[in-house]
Motif scaffolding. Structure first.
Motif, mmCIF file in Angstrom:
data_model
loop_
_atom_site.group_PDB
_atom_site.id
_atom_site.type_symbol
_atom_site.label_atom_id
_atom_site.label_comp_id
_atom_site.label_asym_id
_atom_site.label_seq_id
_atom_site.Cartn_x
_atom_site.Cartn_y
_atom_site.Cartn_z
ATOM 1 N N ILE A 30 0.856 -1.190 0.000
ATOM 2 C CA ILE A 30 0.000 0.000 0.000
ATOM 3 C C ILE A 30 0.889 1.237 0.000
ATOM 4 C CG2 ILE A 30 -1.787 1.279 1.222
ATOM 5 C CD1 ILE A 30 -2.616 -1.396 2.506
ATOM 6 N N ASP A 31 0.828 1.976 -1.070
ATOM 7 C CA ASP A 31 1.654 3.169 -1.223
ATOM 8 C C ASP A 31 0.889 4.371 -0.679
ATOM 9 O OD1 ASP A 31 3.567 4.990 -1.884
ATOM 10 O OD2 ASP A 31 3.034 5.069 -4.014
ATOM 11 N N GLY A 32 1.137 4.694 0.576
ATOM 12 C CA GLY A 32 0.462 5.838 1.154
ATOM 13 C C GLY A 32 -0.067 5.535 2.546
ATOM 14 N N PRO A 33 -0.743 6.486 3.152
ATOM 15 C CA PRO A 33 -1.248 6.305 4.522
ATOM 16 C C PRO A 33 -2.439 5.355 4.576
ATOM 17 C CG PRO A 33 -2.016 8.382 3.622
ATOM 18 C CD PRO A 33 -1.060 7.819 2.612
ATOM 19 N N THR A 34 -2.723 4.876 5.767
ATOM 20 C CA THR A 34 -3.885 4.014 5.990
ATOM 21 C C THR A 34 -4.770 4.656 7.055
ATOM 22 O OG1 THR A 34 -2.725 2.721 7.689
ATOM 23 C CG2 THR A 34 -2.592 1.934 5.412
ATOM 24 N N PRO A 35 -6.079 4.500 6.952
ATOM 25 C CA PRO A 35 -6.983 5.134 7.913
ATOM 26 C C PRO A 35 -6.920 4.467 9.278
ATOM 27 C CG PRO A 35 -8.214 3.684 6.480
ATOM 28 C CD PRO A 35 -6.810 3.721 5.939
ATOM 29 N N ALA A 36 -7.545 5.104 10.244
ATOM 30 C CA ALA A 36 -7.614 4.552 11.590
ATOM 31 C C ALA A 36 -8.863 3.697 11.729
ATOM 32 C CB ALA A 36 -7.649 5.674 12.625
ATOM 33 N N PHE A 37 -8.714 2.540 12.340
ATOM 34 C CA PHE A 37 -9.873 1.714 12.664
ATOM 35 C C PHE A 37 -10.439 2.212 13.992
ATOM 36 C CE2 PHE A 37 -7.365 -1.027 9.891
ATOM 37 C CZ PHE A 37 -8.339 -1.450 8.991
ATOM 38 N N ASP A 68 -3.496 16.285 26.174
ATOM 39 C CA ASP A 68 -2.364 17.161 25.897
ATOM 40 C C ASP A 68 -1.760 16.837 24.530
ATOM 41 O OD1 ASP A 68 -0.298 19.097 27.349
ATOM 42 O OD2 ASP A 68 0.824 17.614 26.182
ATOM 43 N N GLU A 69 -1.785 17.801 23.632
ATOM 44 C CA GLU A 69 -1.297 17.572 22.275
ATOM 45 C C GLU A 69 0.192 17.242 22.239
ATOM 46 O OE1 GLU A 69 -3.395 18.387 18.635
ATOM 47 O OE2 GLU A 69 -3.604 16.780 20.104
ATOM 48 N N ASP A 70 0.952 17.860 23.118
ATOM 49 C CA ASP A 70 2.381 17.572 23.154
ATOM 50 C C ASP A 70 2.625 16.123 23.566
ATOM 51 O OD1 ASP A 70 5.170 18.461 22.961
ATOM 52 O OD2 ASP A 70 5.216 18.169 25.130
ATOM 53 N N GLU A 71 1.849 15.644 24.535
ATOM 54 C CA GLU A 71 1.982 14.251 24.963
ATOM 55 C C GLU A 71 1.533 13.302 23.864
ATOM 56 O OE1 GLU A 71 3.399 12.945 27.670
ATOM 57 O OE2 GLU A 71 4.029 14.998 28.110
ATOM 58 N N ARG A 72 0.509 13.690 23.130
ATOM 59 C CA ARG A 72 0.054 12.862 22.006
ATOM 60 C C ARG A 72 1.167 12.726 20.960
ATOM 61 N NH1 ARG A 72 -5.831 15.841 21.473
ATOM 62 N NH2 ARG A 72 -7.014 14.423 22.836
ATOM 63 N N ARG A 73 1.792 13.853 20.655
ATOM 64 C CA ARG A 73 2.870 13.827 19.664
ATOM 65 C C ARG A 73 4.028 12.954 20.156
ATOM 66 N NH1 ARG A 73 4.753 16.359 15.232
ATOM 67 N NH2 ARG A 73 7.004 16.529 15.022
ATOM 68 N N LYS A 74 4.366 13.084 21.435
ATOM 69 C CA LYS A 74 5.439 12.265 21.991
ATOM 70 C C LYS A 74 5.111 10.782 21.891
ATOM 71 C CE LYS A 74 7.178 15.661 25.354
ATOM 72 N NZ LYS A 74 7.301 15.974 26.808
ATOM 73 N N GLY A 75 3.844 10.434 22.139
ATOM 74 C CA GLY A 75 3.438 9.039 22.057
ATOM 75 C C GLY A 75 3.556 8.485 20.647
ATOM 76 N N VAL A 76 3.131 9.281 19.670
ATOM 77 C CA VAL A 76 3.228 8.848 18.281
ATOM 78 C C VAL A 76 4.683 8.726 17.853
ATOM 79 C CG1 VAL A 76 2.742 9.484 15.889
ATOM 80 C CG2 VAL A 76 0.978 9.794 17.635
ATOM 81 N N SER A 119 -7.950 16.052 17.801
ATOM 82 C CA SER A 119 -6.501 16.207 17.880
ATOM 83 C C SER A 119 -5.902 16.512 16.515
ATOM 84 C CB SER A 119 -5.866 14.922 18.436
ATOM 85 O OG SER A 119 -4.464 14.955 18.313
ATOM 86 N N ALA A 120 -5.210 17.644 16.436
ATOM 87 C CA ALA A 120 -4.489 17.988 15.212
ATOM 88 C C ALA A 120 -3.309 17.047 15.010
ATOM 89 C CB ALA A 120 -4.003 19.431 15.283
ATOM 90 N N VAL A 121 -2.726 16.546 16.098
ATOM 91 C CA VAL A 121 -1.597 15.620 16.005
ATOM 92 C C VAL A 121 -2.025 14.327 15.319
ATOM 93 C CG1 VAL A 121 -0.020 14.160 17.329
ATOM 94 C CG2 VAL A 121 -0.343 16.541 17.970
ATOM 95 N N TYR A 122 -3.116 13.728 15.798
ATOM 96 C CA TYR A 122 -3.594 12.488 15.190
ATOM 97 C C TYR A 122 -4.061 12.725 13.759
ATOM 98 C CZ TYR A 122 -3.623 10.565 19.945
ATOM 99 O OH TYR A 122 -3.273 10.139 21.199
ATOM 100 N N ALA A 123 -4.785 13.819 13.545
ATOM 101 C CA ALA A 123 -5.295 14.115 12.209
ATOM 102 C C ALA A 123 -4.153 14.218 11.199
ATOM 103 C CB ALA A 123 -6.108 15.407 12.228
ATOM 104 N N SER A 124 -3.080 14.881 11.606
ATOM 105 C CA SER A 124 -1.936 15.036 10.711
ATOM 106 C C SER A 124 -1.174 13.728 10.534
ATOM 107 C CB SER A 124 -0.997 16.115 11.261
ATOM 108 O OG SER A 124 0.172 16.217 10.484
ATOM 109 N N ALA A 125 -0.922 13.035 11.639
ATOM 110 C CA ALA A 125 -0.109 11.814 11.579
ATOM 111 C C ALA A 125 -0.770 10.725 10.755
ATOM 112 C CB ALA A 125 0.164 11.313 12.991
ATOM 113 N N ILE A 126 -2.087 10.584 10.885
ATOM 114 C CA ILE A 126 -2.789 9.506 10.179
ATOM 115 C C ILE A 126 -2.706 9.678 8.670
ATOM 116 C CG2 ILE A 126 -5.080 8.485 9.787
ATOM 117 C CD1 ILE A 126 -5.701 9.085 12.733
ATOM 118 N N THR A 127 -2.680 10.915 8.202
ATOM 119 C CA THR A 127 -2.648 11.156 6.757
ATOM 120 C C THR A 127 -1.257 11.493 6.230
ATOM 121 O OG1 THR A 127 -3.341 13.437 7.217
ATOM 122 C CG2 THR A 127 -5.056 11.872 6.582
#
Length: 231
Positions: A8-15, A50-58, A80-88
């Motif tokens: 799969i060439d590209g991101p995958t959605p979240a289940f 906490d968005e910073d903690e979310r980013r650290k976790g990812v 979360s902008a962190v999750y939204a950005s990371a997933i795509t």
């Protein structure tokens, strides 16, 4: 997906596993599937606002080479902008600890979110493939005789070799058919993923791919309890 992520060439959605009450079996479902794919039950994380903690976790998951990122027992509104950005995203940059340098990390995680009718922002809903679970009653009153496999995790552990063999049979069957892509159901931002899985499922005769997304269309722009309303 774990067995064919590299094609799969590209991101995958979240289940997103949504259930009306505790004890329905979302954790069991995830543990069973992770056992098949990785040989061990899933390792979930708890959500933080906490968005910073979310980013650290990812970033920690990416640096460790983890195959998935699973947040369980969601209770708060998920926005979360962190999750939204990371997933795509195909890559994430992170600061190297103790230095001004940055490292560019490929994002190949399988994303999983689960909880009891949690809410999610419209921005995140567009990145979700929902899995709705409902025990049709009090899940704690179910008996062992109500299940085909009373000890599902134990059964998967004992039969993992056959389950892995089954997965590794389905993928070559799709390849042997010419690896057809199906664009009847396209998930925006995840075109390669939806075309690939749509083609595989059509090849092996499994209907209904992404049909539950219809439940989300009318609510995608509403910052409300989307999953709680639709589950």
């Amino acid at each position: 997906q774990p067995f064919m992520r590299n094609v799969i060439d590209g991101p995958t959605p979240a289940f997103f596993v949504s259930k009306p009450s505790a004890g329905t079996g979302a954790g069991l479902l995830m543990n069973a599937t992770m056992m098949i794919a990785h040989g061990a039950p899933g390792e979930s994380r708890t959500e933080t606002k906490d968005e910073d903690e979310r980013r650290k976790g990812v970033v920690a998951a990416l640096k460790s080479g983890a195959s998935y990122h699973w947040l369980d027992n969601l209770h708060a509104d998920l926005d979360s902008a962190v999750y939204a950005s990371a997933i795509t995203s195909g890559f994430m940059t992170a600061r190297v600890l103790g230095t001004p340098d940055e490292v560019r990390l490929p994002v190949r995680l399988q994303w999983i979110f689960s909880g009891n009718n949690p809410s999610a922002s419209g921005e995140l809903v567009r990145r979700f493939v929902p899995i709705f679970m409902d025990a049709k009653g009090d899940p704690l009153k179910r008996k062992a005789v109500d299940f085909v496999h009373a000890d599902l995790e134990g059964w998967v552990r004992s039969n993992r070799y056959e389950l892995v063999w089954a997965c590794l049979t389905l993928v070559p069957a799709w390849v042997a058919a010419g690896a057809p892509l199906d664009r009847d159901k396209v998930l925006p931002s995840f075109e390669a993923w939806s075309a690939t899985f749509g083609g595989l499922l059509k090849t092996i005769g499994v209907p209904g791919f992404l049909t539950n997304l219809e439940k989300l269309k009318d609510n995608a722009d509403v910052e409300l309890d989307v999953f709680g309303t639709l589950a």
